[in-house]
Scaffold this motif. Structure first.
Motif: not given
Ligand SMILES: Nc1ncnc2c1ncn2[C@@H]1O[C@H](COP(=O)(O)OP(=O)(O)OP(=O)(O)O)[C@@H](O)[C@H]1O
Ligand SMILES: [Mg+2]
Length: 241
Positions: A11-26
């Motif tokens: 997830k990108r906000f303007g120039g900032r990648l706030a979440v960058d290619d994240v994998d997770f498992d619960l």
């Protein structure tokens, strides 16, 4: 199979990648800790999971089915509930009515009597029984945090996302919150908890994931995370947890 899975979420906000290619498992029944410095992307990840915002790319599956792009109310009815870093209780309503609103919303077809029963049970469960008829504004901070948790629980979730429910609490209140989270988990709810209170993370979580600049920096058992040099460098400021 995990109850909740995220793959390559960004997830990108303007120039900032706030979440960058994240994998997770619960995994079903586990408590996963989510830590990282301010601005690491923790709340943004919760916003993606709960449907508050849509990812630019990546996939989310709940109980094996894709839930990407669903609206927050639909995800909540499916069984994903969350709290907010800044509590979103309804200040004009009593403690009881705050929780009743969630109980009535959470499950389609729940009768009014069942919603009221759920409301009373949930308020007792989180320890707010003595405040049942009180106004939200009568609650101390720890009580407001518990009410935020109660509103999420009254929707009968399978997965609960807790965003800093211990922020601002004193050590004894933190201990109480740790007990509450363990009880919630024992009742069959899988939990992801964002927390800066390391003692709580180490005491409650079976596994910890660390975000830094939107990326997953490390993941593992709490004792391994607290010894991980990269984590110590970026998050623990050179101190051991
Ligand atoms: N709606 C938004 N619009 C623009 N930028 C945003 C938005 N939400 C978050 N950000 C930015 O994304 C980055 C990650 O923010 P996020 O709130 O996810 O961090 P966090 O890990 O929860 O931090 P904290 O520990 O301070 O709560 C920050 O740089 C933040 O300013
Ligand atoms: Mg946050």
């Amino acid at each position: 199979m995990g109850i909740l899975e995220g793959r390559a979420l960004s997830k990108r906000f303007g120039g900032r990648l706030a979440v960058d290619d994240v994998d997770f498992d619960l995994e079903d029944g586990e408590i996963l800790g989510l830590i990282g410095p301010n601005g690491a992307g923790k709340t943004t990840l919760f916003n993606l999971i709960s449907g508050a915002i849509t990812p630019d790319s990546g996939a989310i599956a709940f109980e094996g089915k894709s839930v990407g792009g669903l609206a927050p109310h639909r995800l909540c009815r499916l069984g994903i509930a969350r709290t907010f870093q800044k509590a979103k209780n309804f200040p004009g309503l009593s403690v009881y009515d705050n929780v009743l609103t969630s109980a009535q919303f959470g499950k389609k077809g729940r009768s009014d009597a069942a919603a009221r029963e759920m409301t009373e049970r949930t308020i007792e469960f989180v320890g707010l029984g003595p405040f049942l008829g009180k106004s939200v504004t009568d609650l101390p901070l720890a009580g407001q945090k518990r009410l935020e948790v109660a509103r999420a629980l009254a929707t009968a979730p399978r997965v609960l996302l807790l965003d800093e429910v211990m922020a601002g609490l004193n050590p004894s209140e933190v201990g109480g919150a740790m007990e509450l989270i363990a009880m919630i988990n024992e009742s069959g709810v899988a939990v992801i908890m964002i927390e800066h209170v390391m003692k709580a993370i180490m005491g409650v979580c079976g596994r910890v994931m660390v975000l830094h600049h939107g990326q997953k920096l490390a993941e593992g058992a709490p004792e391994d995370i607290s010894r991980n040099p990269a984590v110590i460098e970026v998050y623990l400021g050179g101190r051991r947890a």
